[in-house]
Scaffold this motif. Sequence first.
Motif, PDB file in Angstrom:
ATOM      1  N   THR A 258       0.840  -1.203   0.000  1.00  0.00           N
ATOM      2  CA  THR A 258       0.000   0.000   0.000  1.00  0.00           C
ATOM      3  C   THR A 258       0.870   1.245   0.000  1.00  0.00           C
ATOM      4  O   THR A 258       2.086   1.177   0.115  1.00  0.00           O
ATOM      5  CB  THR A 258      -0.904   0.048   1.248  1.00  0.00           C
TER       6      THR A 258
ATOM      7  N   LYS B  20       0.602   3.405   2.374  1.00  0.00           N
ATOM      8  CA  LYS B  20       0.535   3.856   3.761  1.00  0.00           C
ATOM      9  C   LYS B  20       1.877   4.399   4.255  1.00  0.00           C
ATOM     10  O   LYS B  20       1.931   5.486   4.823  1.00  0.00           O
ATOM     11  CB  LYS B  20       0.073   2.710   4.654  1.00  0.00           C
TER      12      LYS B  20
ATOM     13  N   GLU C 236       2.573   8.253   5.377  1.00  0.00           N
ATOM     14  CA  GLU C 236       3.019   8.607   6.724  1.00  0.00           C
ATOM     15  C   GLU C 236       4.326   9.380   6.674  1.00  0.00           C
ATOM     16  O   GLU C 236       4.500  10.354   7.395  1.00  0.00           O
ATOM     17  CB  GLU C 236       3.166   7.351   7.579  1.00  0.00           C
TER      18      GLU C 236
END
Length: 147
Positions: free
Chosen positions: A27, A29, A33
């Motif tokens: 992903t 992600k 972040e």
Amino acid sequence: SLGSPAPDKSGAPTGCTSPGVMGDDGTMKDATEAMEAGVRELAAQNMKMKAAVQGISMTEEVEFAMGHHGLELNSEKEVTKVQIGSQAEFKNVKVGWQIAKVDGEEVPTRADCSRALRSCSKAGHKYTIVFNITQADVAERLAKSGK
């Protein structure tokens, strides 16, 4: 066409990977972040620069009378609690501020800080604590300065 890699199942050209874009689980992600952390760091740096240009201090020096200050600290020397009715409350010390110096001396560790505070509170004279204030307090000072 010549020179263009064929797309894989996802539609991305094969052989065209971008390190750090996909997370360990496939992903975005991790990349998101990391980007958000970078944005927060840039915002903090921007605030520090604005404060410096406008003469807004990133620290607060507070003078205490002899006796107990009324602060509770964590292992990072950050104020976690200001006791009600204490000197710290009356001096407007805020949760989140971090102690940098006690009575003119840098206190690099929690143990150094505790030792210095104990010594000063028993010494029978006034003493100062220099705090690194929070970004929210700096932002509030910037807003009040109207510059």
